[in-house]
Design a protein around this motif. Structure first.
Motif, PDB file in Angstrom:
ATOM      1  N   ASP A  92       0.839  -1.193   0.000  1.00  0.00           N
ATOM      2  CA  ASP A  92       0.000   0.000   0.000  1.00  0.00           C
ATOM      3  C   ASP A  92       0.881   1.253   0.000  1.00  0.00           C
ATOM      4  O   ASP A  92       1.752   1.407   0.865  1.00  0.00           O
ATOM      5  CB  ASP A  92      -0.905   0.030   1.234  1.00  0.00           C
ATOM      6  CG  ASP A  92      -2.001  -1.029   1.174  1.00  0.00           C
ATOM      7  OD1 ASP A  92      -2.163  -1.643   0.108  1.00  0.00           O
ATOM      8  OD2 ASP A  92      -2.686  -1.216   2.191  1.00  0.00           O
ATOM      9  N   GLY A  93       0.656   2.147  -0.956  1.00  0.00           N
ATOM     10  CA  GLY A  93       1.432   3.378  -1.003  1.00  0.00           C
ATOM     11  C   GLY A  93       1.744   3.807  -2.421  1.00  0.00           C
ATOM     12  O   GLY A  93       1.180   3.288  -3.387  1.00  0.00           O
ATOM     13  N   TYR A  94       2.677   4.743  -2.554  1.00  0.00           N
ATOM     14  CA  TYR A  94       3.015   5.295  -3.865  1.00  0.00           C
ATOM     15  C   TYR A  94       4.473   5.759  -3.871  1.00  0.00           C
ATOM     16  O   TYR A  94       5.072   6.013  -2.821  1.00  0.00           O
ATOM     17  CB  TYR A  94       2.101   6.478  -4.205  1.00  0.00           C
ATOM     18  CG  TYR A  94       2.132   7.599  -3.189  1.00  0.00           C
ATOM     19  CD1 TYR A  94       3.061   8.634  -3.269  1.00  0.00           C
ATOM     20  CD2 TYR A  94       1.229   7.614  -2.127  1.00  0.00           C
ATOM     21  CE1 TYR A  94       3.104   9.645  -2.337  1.00  0.00           C
ATOM     22  CE2 TYR A  94       1.255   8.633  -1.175  1.00  0.00           C
ATOM     23  CZ  TYR A  94       2.189   9.637  -1.285  1.00  0.00           C
ATOM     24  OH  TYR A  94       2.230  10.636  -0.343  1.00  0.00           O
ATOM     25  N   PHE A  95       5.033   5.892  -5.070  1.00  0.00           N
ATOM     26  CA  PHE A  95       6.371   6.447  -5.234  1.00  0.00           C
ATOM     27  C   PHE A  95       6.287   7.967  -5.304  1.00  0.00           C
ATOM     28  O   PHE A  95       5.407   8.520  -5.967  1.00  0.00           O
ATOM     29  CB  PHE A  95       7.035   5.915  -6.501  1.00  0.00           C
ATOM     30  CG  PHE A  95       7.477   4.488  -6.399  1.00  0.00           C
ATOM     31  CD1 PHE A  95       8.519   4.128  -5.558  1.00  0.00           C
ATOM     32  CD2 PHE A  95       6.858   3.496  -7.153  1.00  0.00           C
ATOM     33  CE1 PHE A  95       8.939   2.814  -5.460  1.00  0.00           C
ATOM     34  CE2 PHE A  95       7.271   2.181  -7.065  1.00  0.00           C
ATOM     35  CZ  PHE A  95       8.311   1.837  -6.213  1.00  0.00           C
ATOM     36  N   ASP A  96       7.219   8.625  -4.632  1.00  0.00           N
ATOM     37  CA  ASP A  96       7.296  10.079  -4.622  1.00  0.00           C
ATOM     38  C   ASP A  96       8.668  10.471  -5.167  1.00  0.00           C
ATOM     39  O   ASP A  96       9.698  10.043  -4.640  1.00  0.00           O
ATOM     40  CB  ASP A  96       7.114  10.598  -3.200  1.00  0.00           C
ATOM     41  CG  ASP A  96       7.039  12.116  -3.156  1.00  0.00           C
ATOM     42  OD1 ASP A  96       5.959  12.657  -3.406  1.00  0.00           O
ATOM     43  OD2 ASP A  96       8.081  12.754  -2.865  1.00  0.00           O
ATOM     44  N   ILE A  97       8.688  11.299  -6.226  1.00  0.00           N
ATOM     45  CA  ILE A  97       9.925  11.658  -6.917  1.00  0.00           C
ATOM     46  C   ILE A  97      10.099  13.166  -6.901  1.00  0.00           C
ATOM     47  O   ILE A  97       9.179  13.911  -7.258  1.00  0.00           O
ATOM     48  CB  ILE A  97       9.903  11.143  -8.368  1.00  0.00           C
ATOM     49  CG1 ILE A  97       9.603   9.640  -8.413  1.00  0.00           C
ATOM     50  CG2 ILE A  97      11.232  11.443  -9.061  1.00  0.00           C
ATOM     51  CD1 ILE A  97       9.365   9.108  -9.815  1.00  0.00           C
ATOM     52  N   THR A  98      11.288  13.622  -6.504  1.00  0.00           N
ATOM     53  CA  THR A  98      11.610  15.047  -6.458  1.00  0.00           C
ATOM     54  C   THR A  98      13.044  15.273  -6.922  1.00  0.00           C
ATOM     55  O   THR A  98      13.815  14.324  -7.062  1.00  0.00           O
ATOM     56  CB  THR A  98      11.469  15.612  -5.030  1.00  0.00           C
ATOM     57  OG1 THR A  98      12.407  14.942  -4.172  1.00  0.00           O
ATOM     58  CG2 THR A  98      10.060  15.417  -4.481  1.00  0.00           C
ATOM     59  N   LEU A  99      13.397  16.525  -7.138  1.00  0.00           N
ATOM     60  CA  LEU A  99      14.797  16.894  -7.323  1.00  0.00           C
ATOM     61  C   LEU A  99      15.472  16.936  -5.956  1.00  0.00           C
ATOM     62  O   LEU A  99      14.914  17.477  -4.996  1.00  0.00           O
ATOM     63  CB  LEU A  99      14.916  18.262  -7.988  1.00  0.00           C
ATOM     64  CG  LEU A  99      14.703  18.338  -9.501  1.00  0.00           C
ATOM     65  CD1 LEU A  99      14.597  19.798  -9.945  1.00  0.00           C
ATOM     66  CD2 LEU A  99      15.832  17.633 -10.246  1.00  0.00           C
ATOM     67  N   THR A 100      16.647  16.366  -5.857  1.00  0.00           N
ATOM     68  CA  THR A 100      17.393  16.407  -4.605  1.00  0.00           C
ATOM     69  C   THR A 100      17.714  17.865  -4.253  1.00  0.00           C
ATOM     70  O   THR A 100      18.258  18.596  -5.056  1.00  0.00           O
ATOM     71  CB  THR A 100      18.702  15.613  -4.722  1.00  0.00           C
ATOM     72  OG1 THR A 100      18.387  14.271  -5.126  1.00  0.00           O
ATOM     73  CG2 THR A 100      19.447  15.585  -3.402  1.00  0.00           C
ATOM     74  N   GLY A 101      17.343  18.277  -3.064  1.00  0.00           N
ATOM     75  CA  GLY A 101      17.566  19.659  -2.658  1.00  0.00           C
ATOM     76  C   GLY A 101      16.450  20.597  -3.046  1.00  0.00           C
ATOM     77  O   GLY A 101      16.513  21.787  -2.761  1.00  0.00           O
ATOM     78  N   GLY A 102      15.415  20.082  -3.732  1.00  0.00           N
ATOM     79  CA  GLY A 102      14.284  20.915  -4.125  1.00  0.00           C
ATOM     80  C   GLY A 102      14.445  21.516  -5.500  1.00  0.00           C
ATOM     81  O   GLY A 102      15.469  21.373  -6.155  1.00  0.00           O
ATOM     82  N   GLY A 103      13.413  22.194  -5.945  1.00  0.00           N
ATOM     83  CA  GLY A 103      13.414  22.808  -7.266  1.00  0.00           C
ATOM     84  C   GLY A 103      12.257  22.307  -8.107  1.00  0.00           C
ATOM     85  O   GLY A 103      11.700  21.229  -7.861  1.00  0.00           O
ATOM     86  N   THR A 104      11.883  23.097  -9.103  1.00  0.00           N
ATOM     87  CA  THR A 104      10.764  22.744  -9.962  1.00  0.00           C
ATOM     88  C   THR A 104      11.256  22.210 -11.303  1.00  0.00           C
ATOM     89  O   THR A 104      12.381  22.466 -11.727  1.00  0.00           O
ATOM     90  CB  THR A 104       9.844  23.953 -10.207  1.00  0.00           C
ATOM     91  OG1 THR A 104      10.603  25.016 -10.795  1.00  0.00           O
ATOM     92  CG2 THR A 104       9.226  24.436  -8.902  1.00  0.00           C
TER      93      THR A 104
END
Length: 220
Positions: A92-104
């Motif tokens: 149960d759940g989902y993958f969460d993907i971001t830029l390391t350190g933040g950013g758009t």
């Protein structure tokens, strides 16, 4: 003089328009069989060392951070490509993907293979910017049981959530079981101005400034 100022101002307006046209926050779209061509960050999971990885724990590589938000354990040895990937066998759940350190960013691709049940499974995705939903959708009973490149683009986001649901829920659902393996994540920023566009903009601003200074000198 007025006509020259008007012409230079038009150059500036057109140049700024070219710079901002690609920044509009359009609806997030999803395509199968494509990938980001000029990534600013990339994670292929090949620096991992173990066959499992804890959930709710961020794995960062190549400027891309990934975590599975949910229960159970992430398996890393079920890879669409290479030796390692992130795979959840129905947790149960989902993958969460971001830029390391933040950013758009406004485009992200990955390679995925799903184990959806044929009687109602779905691949769901949603993009967020600072927690605000900017777009998302799903594909029922996806047609890529073999590894496929998937691309999400068109909206400015700082987070993408994906889920390979075994049963079809609206959008990403933290309580839904997810069975999908992801690999080769690439993040990009589409619509970045070419150097010539920047040069035109700088020239335009400089020209307007110079003309205004000369005009003030004439009437001083």
């Amino acid at each position: 003089m007025a006509s020259k100022l008007s012409l230079l101002a038009s150059v500036v307006v057109l140049s700024v328009g070219a710079l901002t046209a690609g920044a509009a926050n359009a609806a997030l779209t999803f395509t199968i069989g494509t990938q980001v061509s000029s990534p600013i960050a990339q994670n292929d999971f090949e620096q991992m060392c173990c066959s499992t990885f804890p959930t709710n724990t961020v794995y960062s590589q190549g400027g891309v951070s990934v975590q599975f938000v949910g229960g159970g354990t992430v398996l890393t040895n079920v890879a669409p490509d290479g030796s390692f990937a992130f795979y959840t066998p129905g947790e149960d759940g989902y993958f969460d993907i971001t830029l390391t350190g933040g950013g758009t960013f406004n485009e992200l691709s990955l390679r995925a293979v799903g184990l959806w049940s044929p009687d109602g499974g779905a691949f769901e995705y949603e993009g967020l910017n600072n927690g605000n939903f900017i777009g998302g959708g799903g594909v029922s009973s996806p047609g890529f049981s073999a590894p496929e490149f998937l691309t999400f683009s068109g909206g400015t986001m700082n987070e993408l959530r994906i889920q390979g649901q075994q049963f079809n829920f609206p959008l990403v659902n933290a309580a839904a079981a997810s069975a999908v393996s992801i690999d080769d994540i690439k993040i990009g920023i589409a619509g970045v101005p070419e150097p010539a566009t920047w040069a035109l903009t700088i020239f335009g601003f400089g020209g307007v400034g110079g003309a205004m200074r000369r005009r003030r000198a004439l009437f001083a």
